[in-house]
Design an enzyme around this catalytic site. Structure first.
Site, mmCIF file in Angstrom:
data_model
loop_
_atom_site.group_PDB
_atom_site.id
_atom_site.type_symbol
_atom_site.label_atom_id
_atom_site.label_comp_id
_atom_site.label_asym_id
_atom_site.label_seq_id
_atom_site.Cartn_x
_atom_site.Cartn_y
_atom_site.Cartn_z
ATOM 1 N N ASP A 27 -12.237 14.957 12.551
ATOM 2 C CA ASP A 27 -11.148 15.928 12.563
ATOM 3 C C ASP A 27 -10.192 15.648 11.402
ATOM 4 O O ASP A 27 -9.801 14.495 11.172
ATOM 5 C CB ASP A 27 -10.396 15.826 13.896
ATOM 6 C CG ASP A 27 -9.605 17.081 14.213
ATOM 7 O OD1 ASP A 27 -10.083 18.179 13.891
ATOM 8 O OD2 ASP A 27 -8.519 16.959 14.796
ATOM 9 N N THR B 234 -14.056 3.411 -2.373
ATOM 10 C CA THR B 234 -14.171 3.898 -3.745
ATOM 11 C C THR B 234 -13.233 5.083 -3.954
ATOM 12 O O THR B 234 -13.258 6.036 -3.168
ATOM 13 C CB THR B 234 -15.620 4.348 -4.022
ATOM 14 O OG1 THR B 234 -16.514 3.288 -3.682
ATOM 15 C CG2 THR B 234 -15.793 4.742 -5.478
ATOM 16 N N GLY C 95 -11.797 8.557 -4.766
ATOM 17 C CA GLY C 95 -12.507 9.823 -4.821
ATOM 18 C C GLY C 95 -12.181 10.618 -6.068
ATOM 19 O O GLY C 95 -11.107 10.463 -6.664
ATOM 20 N N MET C 96 -13.111 11.474 -6.472
ATOM 21 C CA MET C 96 -12.882 12.346 -7.616
ATOM 22 C C MET C 96 -11.980 13.522 -7.258
ATOM 23 O O MET C 96 -11.358 14.118 -8.134
ATOM 24 C CB MET C 96 -14.218 12.889 -8.139
ATOM 25 C CG MET C 96 -15.160 11.841 -8.687
ATOM 26 S SD MET C 96 -16.681 12.621 -9.281
ATOM 27 C CE MET C 96 -17.586 11.176 -9.852
ATOM 28 N N ASP D 172 -8.756 1.533 1.562
ATOM 29 C CA ASP D 172 -9.948 0.836 1.087
ATOM 30 C C ASP D 172 -11.054 1.841 0.784
ATOM 31 O O ASP D 172 -11.156 2.895 1.421
ATOM 32 C CB ASP D 172 -10.449 -0.154 2.140
ATOM 33 C CG ASP D 172 -9.533 -1.357 2.299
ATOM 34 O OD1 ASP D 172 -8.675 -1.568 1.414
ATOM 35 O OD2 ASP D 172 -9.679 -2.085 3.303
#
Length: 579
Positions: free
Chosen positions: A380, A327, A329-330, A325
């Site tokens: 981590d 957005t 990622g680029m 879940d």
């Protein structure tokens, strides 16, 4: 498994391999202990920069001793480094050396790491590695960890606590031992009043003192008539002298102290497995991998995380891996198994604008995190190489995304998918989703803690780079934690600038800066534009944390950090400190 006998010369060589690996691990363990033991002196002399250096040096030990062991083995292997039959026999001889050891799992992980370096193992190799996905290794540990035990007579709790503090002597004296004991007693009686009139009947504390950052911890548990709870006494050595600063009895507070968003403890334990068993009695919901990791045994933590995940993965054969879940990622593709609280992060082959870093730079950022004091705000992230998954276990959408976006990290072997490198983290709820889902009071509190997280990181020389909410998550203790590191850098590397005042209408209306912006320039006055907070929450953050938007605050902090003057960041709230 029956093994074919080897010729006498090869048998002797296999025996020598087993002995050499065993001795290499013992050398590693001795050096690990030597560095860890320095924590006491660092605490006593308030040598906080030395403590940070020790933490970094200890992390580097494992790979150093693996490489050194490979050099030692050159004279033994004599061109047979990839002889599988030889390594199978070496494993047998090595296992015989481990009989009866409490920490034999640590030895086995060291051996596995070595074989994976030689054979470039993809997935696991049950013939030459120690593989046991179906066991819980600490179940076989029945030897109790070394501890002090104290009986408590009614009305004499303070007297007992004076004795406790006396059993943990330091080279610096307590500012006032009796007063410290009395303050601890008052807090215990207050915290445990619901247990009855004389709530504390006995106390157990590990003999080993735990150190981290600027504090020493006495870790144990206390017993009432019908129940028990954790008991952690935090000691500080500051201008006021050596004193007890806090005592933690709630499992949630102790769990946060042992959180995997914090740096590893320095605890000079003779053996580790028995301590893990004890700690698990205090933190029953804490995964065993996190306990090993928090004791500085990160490689064993990786082994246990792999073991428990794949045991669960095999027990749920119909469940598919899917996009996590949040957005997309680029820089990373992130996937998860919905029923298990981990995420797997793969670096994309190409990054969308405006990301300009290289793949090697991203890997460097994740390596940097291991060297930082994470103060409960950086999650981590453990690197795993050559993980093997059945292709059928990937959802079609995820598999297509990985094949098109992460081809450099992906390969196929028959019905399996091999992942050359991924980072594995605990799964948190992304902050941007959490704020939408919660009632106003909870969302407000999370937004304020997000601001506090940025401030905590800054005080420890950490700048997140990208402050978007999607790069933060919320733990089960409602704590904001940063977990996306591709733009992370040190505060001391940045240039914090005031936003220039426009001198013309054109400059005032310009969509882009009308002045030169360097690659490390940061404009705190503009942070609000990049946080993505709803207006009411943004105003609350500005009110509670106005310094975040003040360039001079950042420059002043930067000057302190460059002088190695790091502000203290306690691992608990001020309200939890003793009177």
């Amino acid at each position: 498994m029956n093994q074919q006998p080897l010729p006498p010369q090869s048998e002797r060589r296999a025996l020598a391999i087993g002995r050499a690996v065993y001795e290499a691990f013992q050398d590693y363990h001795a050096q690990f202990s030597q560095i860890t033991a320095r924590a006491r002196q660092r605490f006593e002399t308030r040598d906080w920069s030395g403590a940070r250096e020790d933490a970094v040096a200890r992390i580097a030990l494992y790979d150093h001793y693996i490489s050194e062991c490979m050099l030692r083995l050159r004279a033994v292997l004599l061109g047979q480094a990839h002889d599988r039959a030889l390594w199978m026999r070496a494993r047998t001889h090595y296992a015989e050396l481990l009989t009866g050891l409490i920490d034999q799992e640590l030895y086995k992980t060291f051996y596995n790491t070595l074989t994976r370096r030689y054979f470039r193992t993809q997935g696991v190799d049950a013939q030459i590695e120690f593989i046991a996905l179906d066991i819980e290794p600490t179940d076989a540990i029945t030897v109790p960890v070394a501890r002090h035990t104290y009986a408590v007579s009614p009305g004499r709790l303070t007297e007992m606590l004076v004795r406790v503090l006396g059993d943990y002597p330091f080279e610096v004296p307590y500012a006032h031992r009796t007063r410290c004991a009395a303050a601890i007693a008052v807090r215990l009686l207050d915290d445990l009043a619901h247990w009855g009139e004389h709530p504390v009947r006995s106390v157990e504390l590990l003999e080993t003192v735990f150190y981290r950052e600027r504090r020493a911890y006495l870790v144990g548990r206390l017993f009432g008539e019908h129940r028990f709870s954790p008991c952690v006494i935090a000691l500080v050595n500051d201008d006021a002298g050596l004193r007890a600063e806090a005592v933690l009895t709630r499992r949630s507070d102790v769990a946060q102290l042992f959180s995997n968003s914090r740096s590893y403890f320095q605890a000079d334990l003779t053996t580790v497995g028995d301590a893990v068993v004890f700690l698990r009695s205090l933190l029953t919901h804490k995964p065993i991998d996190e306990l090993y990791t928090m004791l500085g045994r990160a490689k064993q933590g990786k082994t246990e995380r792999y073991r428990t995940f794949f045991r669960h993965f095999q027990a749920h054969p119909a469940e598919q891996l899917v996009h996590a879940d949040g957005t997309p990622g680029m820089v990373m593709v992130v996937f998860t198994l919905p029923s298990y609280p981990l995420v797997f992060k793969l670096i994309r082959d190409r990054f969308a604008y405006p990301k300009t870093m290289s793949r090697a730079q991203v890997e460097g950022k994740y390596e940097l995190v291991f060297q930082l004091d994470r103060i409960g705000r950086l999650l981590d992230a453990q690197p795993y190489r050559f993980l093997r998954f059945p292709k059928a276990r990937f959802s079609p959408a995820l598999l297509q995304d990985l094949q098109s976006s992460c081809a450099m990290s992906l390969s196929e072997d028959g019905d399996d998918v091999l992942i050359a490198l991924c980072y594995v983290q605990r799964r948190l709820r992304p902050l941007n989703l959490y704020l939408r889902e919660q009632l106003p009071a909870a969302a407000h509190a999370a937004a304020l803690d997000y601001g506090q997280a940025i401030k905590d990181m800054a005080r420890n020389n950490i700048f997140p780079g990208d402050m978007l909410l999607k790069n933060f998550g919320i733990t089960r203790h409602q704590r904001a934690v940063f977990y996306d590191y591709d733009e992370l850098c040190l505060i001391t590397e940045c240039t914090f600038r005031d936003w220039p005042t426009p001198t013309s209408y054109e400059e005032q209306m310009a969509a882009e800066p009308w002045f030169h912006v360097g690659p490390r320039d940061v404009f705190p006055e503009r942070f609000a534009l990049f946080m993505g907070l709803p207006s009411s929450q943004l105003e609350a953050v500005k009110h509670m944390h106005p310094e975040l938007f003040d360039p001079q605050w950042w420059r002043d902090l930067q000057a302190r950090l460059r002088e190695d003057d790091y502000p203290d960041t306690p691992p608990y709230a001020d309200a939890q400190k003793l009177a």
